[in-house]
Write a protein that holds these residues in place. Structure first.
Motif, PDB file in Angstrom:
ATOM      1  N   GLY A  35      14.654 154.359 -20.387  1.00  0.00           N
ATOM      2  CA  GLY A  35      13.822 155.452 -20.886  1.00  0.00           C
ATOM      3  C   GLY A  35      13.696 155.458 -22.392  1.00  0.00           C
ATOM      4  O   GLY A  35      13.212 156.433 -22.972  1.00  0.00           O
ATOM      5  N   ALA A  36      14.058 154.347 -23.055  1.00  0.00           N
ATOM      6  CA  ALA A  36      14.013 154.336 -24.512  1.00  0.00           C
ATOM      7  C   ALA A  36      12.572 154.222 -25.020  1.00  0.00           C
ATOM      8  O   ALA A  36      12.201 154.792 -26.041  1.00  0.00           O
ATOM      9  N   THR A  40       6.685 151.285 -22.959  1.00  0.00           N
ATOM     10  CA  THR A  40       5.624 151.965 -23.718  1.00  0.00           C
ATOM     11  C   THR A  40       4.996 151.011 -24.739  1.00  0.00           C
ATOM     12  O   THR A  40       3.777 151.052 -24.969  1.00  0.00           O
ATOM     13  N   ILE A  66      -0.935 160.244 -24.735  1.00  0.00           N
ATOM     14  CA  ILE A  66      -0.742 160.999 -25.974  1.00  0.00           C
ATOM     15  C   ILE A  66       0.643 161.670 -25.921  1.00  0.00           C
ATOM     16  O   ILE A  66       0.984 162.319 -24.923  1.00  0.00           O
TER      17      ILE A  66
HETATM   18  N1  LIG Z   1       3.433 161.220 -23.166  1.00  0.00           N
HETATM   19  C1  LIG Z   1       4.769 161.156 -23.312  1.00  0.00           C
HETATM   20  N2  LIG Z   1       5.369 161.919 -24.272  1.00  0.00           N
HETATM   21  C2  LIG Z   1       6.698 161.900 -24.433  1.00  0.00           C
HETATM   22  N3  LIG Z   1       7.466 161.141 -23.723  1.00  0.00           N
HETATM   23  C3  LIG Z   1       6.949 160.347 -22.747  1.00  0.00           C
HETATM   24  C4  LIG Z   1       5.562 160.300 -22.517  1.00  0.00           C
HETATM   25  N4  LIG Z   1       5.337 159.419 -21.495  1.00  0.00           N
HETATM   26  C5  LIG Z   1       6.523 158.910 -21.099  1.00  0.00           C
HETATM   27  N5  LIG Z   1       7.481 159.480 -21.850  1.00  0.00           N
HETATM   28  C6  LIG Z   1       8.891 159.181 -21.835  1.00  0.00           C
HETATM   29  O1  LIG Z   1       9.195 158.160 -22.717  1.00  0.00           O
HETATM   30  C7  LIG Z   1      10.366 157.514 -22.417  1.00  0.00           C
HETATM   31  C8  LIG Z   1      10.218 156.017 -22.503  1.00  0.00           C
HETATM   32  O2  LIG Z   1       9.689 155.479 -21.319  1.00  0.00           O
HETATM   33  P1  LIG Z   1       9.649 153.940 -21.001  1.00  0.00           P
HETATM   34  O3  LIG Z   1       9.012 153.746 -19.686  1.00  0.00           O
HETATM   35  O4  LIG Z   1       9.070 153.254 -22.174  1.00  0.00           O
HETATM   36  O5  LIG Z   1      11.193 153.663 -20.928  1.00  0.00           O
HETATM   37  P2  LIG Z   1      11.957 152.241 -20.807  1.00  0.00           P
HETATM   38  O6  LIG Z   1      12.571 152.013 -22.058  1.00  0.00           O
HETATM   39  O7  LIG Z   1      10.954 151.265 -20.319  1.00  0.00           O
HETATM   40  O8  LIG Z   1      12.968 152.616 -19.667  1.00  0.00           O
HETATM   41  P3  LIG Z   1      13.426 151.746 -18.404  1.00  0.00           P
HETATM   42  O9  LIG Z   1      14.467 150.858 -18.908  1.00  0.00           O
HETATM   43  O10 LIG Z   1      13.886 152.779 -17.490  1.00  0.00           O
HETATM   44  O11 LIG Z   1      12.302 151.057 -17.894  1.00  0.00           O
HETATM   45  C9  LIG Z   1      10.676 157.996 -21.064  1.00  0.00           C
HETATM   46  O12 LIG Z   1      11.737 158.971 -21.156  1.00  0.00           O
HETATM   47  C10 LIG Z   1       9.431 158.666 -20.559  1.00  0.00           C
HETATM   48  O13 LIG Z   1       9.721 159.709 -19.628  1.00  0.00           O
END
Ligand SMILES: Nc1ncnc2c1ncn2[C@@H]1O[C@H](COP(=O)(O)OP(=O)(O)OP(=O)(O)O)[C@@H](O)[C@H]1O
Ligand SMILES: [Mg+2]
Length: 804
Positions: A35-36, A40, A66
């Motif tokens: 979730g880092a 994204t 957004i």
């Molecule tokens: N629009 C948004 N605004 C704020 N936070 C968000 C938004 N969309 C997703 N998130 C959060 O951002 C964080 C990063 O998500 P991401 O999918 O990039 O994590 P990750 O590093 O890929 O995690 P994992 O190892 O579980 O795959 C998550 O906690 C997610 O819930």
């Protein structure tokens, strides 16, 4: 596509501006805790290029990208394709209902705008990368949880991806073009054949027919040229003969109408008779003239009627005067008596008047005395004598004064009357005396009549009357004789006039006949002066000539018939020859001299023109036949090519080949990664991927039977093989798979396998391809030269590049 730099702000977990620099990072990893924000970052790159985020499952959805609490998300992605740098920028703004793309553009490194809006950017990216979004997510970015998509894809979907990757669309286009060309060729062949059909009339037979017709028409035109003058000459001669016949007939009827006018024969004797009547009447008239002269002389010998009548008038005047003289003398005597008588009366009246005067004076005196006496008084002086009165006398009453005055007036009137009577009588007497004196003067003037005998004068006057009556009768007789003479003369003149008119008529008729004499057998007879005889001679001559002219008219009519028949025969012959050339001519018009040559020449010109058309059409048909054949040949080739290039034909074969190559490549990788357990194959029936388990008697089974880790290995092997073989297989360079991003899957591997995989990936980096790994598995990340360490910072995220 090779990432160069990524900048994002307000996107997902990255609400603050964050920049990643990929310079020198051929093999890198996004690492960090669950979730880092690792995924994204991958999302941000895909979003910058295609405007969609793979994990949302809906291409149009952008609002979730957004950052919570932010108004807009901004991503700028710098990348290279074939070493050319591009910059893609997208800005999405939150709206009440969702979000809208506020900015979307693609620029070159030099700042040139290549796409200015969302639509243009999408098209430019697909063109640049040679991949559409779905395919990009299958072979460049293997998104978290979806890396096995290519392995598990339906054969058709996989075929589509390969077509795109290998740019096999060019064969589809070629097939389409071939089919289009086939249709065009077919259409052209049909059109040419249609045109050819429309020229079916232009046969060699038709050409021969026309040539023969032209020969015939040429000959006919020459014949007409020779024949028409003959026909025309016949016509002229016939017309001349007709005119001559008509003229002869005309002359005949003119001659036949020559007749001696009525009364010409009687005219000569009537003229003689009239002449002798005139002579006799003239003698009578002269005789009467002489008688009149004689009567005039007899009258002249007598005393003049005027003198005789004057004598008689004066005699009667003298008788009248004598009668009046006698009567006047008697009146004078009477008047002399009356004057005497009236003079006496006047004297009487004057005397009576004097007496009346005297009486009146006496009465007046007595009245005066009486008046004086009244005034007398004794002792008073008398007014008359002025003596004193002593005694007053006694006076009687004086006479009547008024009666005296009346008597005086009466007497004076009597004098006036008597004087008037006397004067009147004297005037009358004077008048009578004057009259008598006048009569005596008249009688003195008539003294020369003394001795004239009135009865003798009356006898002489009667003789004059008689002579005058005789003269009147003679004059009337003379007038009668003159009238008779003049009537006879008029009659004679009239007859002469008639004779002159008959002569003029004769001359007119003869002159007219003389006018046509040149056309007659003989000349009209000469004029002798004897009108009736001349007429008789002329009439006889005209009768004979009329018969002659009639005969000539008959001869000429026969000639006309012969000429007309000859002309008709020739015209009919000509018509028959024209009919042989299919030309119908108007017999009357040709007879009248209107040559059918123009008709023939016109037909000739049309036949020649038609011959030209036939020749042209035959030429064109020859060309068209070649054209049709060529079009059909070209069409056949194009049809064949189109059939070969159909999706089920050449393309299918090509894809099968490509897949075989791909499977071979993937097998190489998978065999290594699985420690020699698995090979990849394609099930020939279902055309799905299968694995051959070398530990299980080389039995093939569907790829779906693989475990999670095995599936990741197989997918990885396929992805790597795809990237390897693409340039080799692609038709024209194909898609540009210069990089590959693997989001997770590594967690499902045991340490030994992970090691194998890591080794394989390290090797990839050395092959010049950019490889990005996304994993929270620290052991893996630590073996990668460049790490982007992602971490949660409060409500957001941060990234730090760590190079080994
Ligand atoms: N629009 C948004 N605004 C704020 N936070 C968000 C938004 N969309 C997703 N998130 C959060 O951002 C964080 C990063 O998500 P991401 O999918 O990039 O994590 P990750 O590093 O890929 O995690 P994992 O190892 O579980 O795959 C998550 O906690 C997610 O819930
Ligand atoms: Mg993730």
């Amino acid at each position: 596509v090779r990432p160069v730099r990524l900048e994002l702000e307000g996107f997902g977990a990255f609400n603050a501006r964050t920049v990643l620099d990929f310079d020198g990072a051929d093999l890198f990893a996004f690492t960090g805790p669950t979730g880092a924000g690792k995924s994204t970052l991958v999302d941000a790159m895909v979003f910058a290029l295609y405007g969609s985020v793979p994990r949302y499952g809906d291409r149009r959805l952008v609002a979730p990208a957004i950052s919570q609490g932010a108004a807009e998300a901004r991503v700028r992605f710098d990348f290279t394709v074939d070493d050319v740098t591009y910059i893609a920028v997208r800005v999405v703004r939150r709206t009440k209902t969702g979000a809208t793309t506020k900015e979307a553009r693609l620029e070159s490194a030099a700042g040139e705008l290549l796409a200015g809006n969302e639509k243009e950017l999408g098209q430019a990216v697909e063109r640049l990368l040679g991949l559409e979004y779905d395919h990009f997510c299958k072979c460049v970015v293997l998104p978290q949880g979806r890396f096995a998509e290519f392995l598990h894809d339906r054969p058709e979907a996989r075929q589509e991806l390969l077509v795109e990757l290998l740019d096999l669309g060019v064969y589809r286009e070629m097939g389409r073009a071939a089919r289009l060309r086939a249709a065009e060729s077919a259409a052209r062949a049909t059109a040419l054949a249609g045109r050819l059909d429309s020229l079916a009339w232009a046969t060699p037979d038709r050409r021969a027919e026309l040539a023969a017709a032209i020969d015939r028409l040429t000959a006919l035109a020459a014949e007409i040229e020779a024949e028409q003058p003959v026909i025309d000459e016949l016509g002229r001669r016939r017309a001349a003969a007709e005119a001559d016949a008509a003229a002869a007939g005309q002359r005949s009827s003119v001659l036949a109408r020559v007749r001696t006018p009525d009364g010409v024969a009687a005219l000569a004797s009537a003229l003689d008779e009239a002449a002798s009547t005139v002579d006799a009447a003239k003698a009578d008239e002269e005789q009467a003239e002489r008688a009149t002269a004689e009567a005039e002389r007899a009258l002249t010998a007598r005393p003049r009627r005027g003198a005789l009548e004057e004598t008689l008038r004066r005699l009667e005047l003298r008788d009248g005067h004598l009668g009046q003289q006698e009567k006047g003398r008697r009146v004078r005597a009477d008047l002399e008596d009356r004057v005497g008588h009236e003079a006496e009366g006047l004297a009487r009246a004057e005397r009576a008047a004097a007496e009346a005067e005297e009486r009146l004076a006496s009465v007046q005196r007595s009245h005066l005395a009486h008046a004086v006496a009244d005034q007398l008084a004794v002792g008073r002086p008398c007014p008359v004598c002025l003596q004193t009165v002593t005694v007053v006398p006694v006076r009687t009453v004086p006479g009547d004064l008024d009666a005296g005055r009346r008597g005086q007036r009466e007497a004076r009137r009597g004098v006036d009357r008597a004087r008037a009577e006397h004067q009147a009588a004297e005037r009358e007497l004077h008048t009578v005396e004057v009259t008598l004196a006048s009569i005596e003067r008249h009688l003195a003037d008539l003294d020369d009549l003394a001795g004239v005998d009135p009865p003798a004068v009356r006898r002489q006057l009667a003789a004059v009357d008689e002579a005058e009556r005789a003269l009147d009768a003679a004059r009337r007789a003379e007038q009668g004789a003159r009238r008779i003479w003049r009537d006879a003369d008029r009659r004679a003149q009239e007859l002469r006039g008639r004779e002159a008119a008959a002569r003029t008529e004769f001359d007119r008729v003869r002159d007219r006949l003389t006018g046509m004499a040149s056309a007659l057998a003989t000349a009209p007879p000469e004029r002798t002066g004897a009108l009736a005889a001349d007429w008789d001679t002329l009439t006889g001559w005209a009768e004979a000539e009329a018969v002659d002219q009639e005969r000539r008219a008959g001869d000429l009519a026969c000639q006309v018939d012969e000429l007309a028949e000859e002309q008709r025969r020739r015209v009919r012959d000509l018509a028959a020859r024209c009919a042989g050339c299919d030309i119908e001519i108007d017999l009357d018009a040709v007879t009248a001299g209107r040559s059918p040559r123009d008709l023939v020449v016109d037909r000739l010109a049309r036949s020649e023109a038609e011959l030209d058309q036939v020749d042209e059409a035959i030429d064109e048909a020859r060309t068209l036949t070649g054209g049709v054949e060529r079009a059909r040949e070209q069409g056949d080739v194009a049809v064949e090519l189109g059939r070969h290039l159909a999706a089920s034909g050449f393309e299918r074969w090509l894809l099968d080949e490509a897949l075989a190559v791909l499977v071979d490549g993937a097998t190489d990788v998978l065999f290594g990664l699985s420690g020699g357990q698995y090979s990849l194959a394609v099930d020939p029936r279902s055309r799905n991927f299968a694995v051959i388990d070398h530990r299980n008697a080389d039995q093939p089974r569907p790829a779906r039977t693989l475990s999670g880790g095995e599936t990741f290995l197989a997918s990885l092997a396929l992805a790597l093989a795809l990237a390897d073989q693409l340039t080799l297989l692609a038709a024209r360079g194909g898609a540009r798979l210069e990089s590959i991003f693997l989001d997770e899957g590594f967690g499902s591997l045991d340490p030994a396998t992970l090691d194998v995989v890591a080794s394989a990936i390290e090797e990839l980096g050395a092959q010049g391809r950019m490889v990005g790994l996304i994993s929270h598995v620290a052991e893996l990340a630590e073996r990668v030269p460049v790490r982007f360490v992602v971490d949660k910072v409060g409500t957001g995220a941060s990234v730090e590049r760590v190079d080994r």
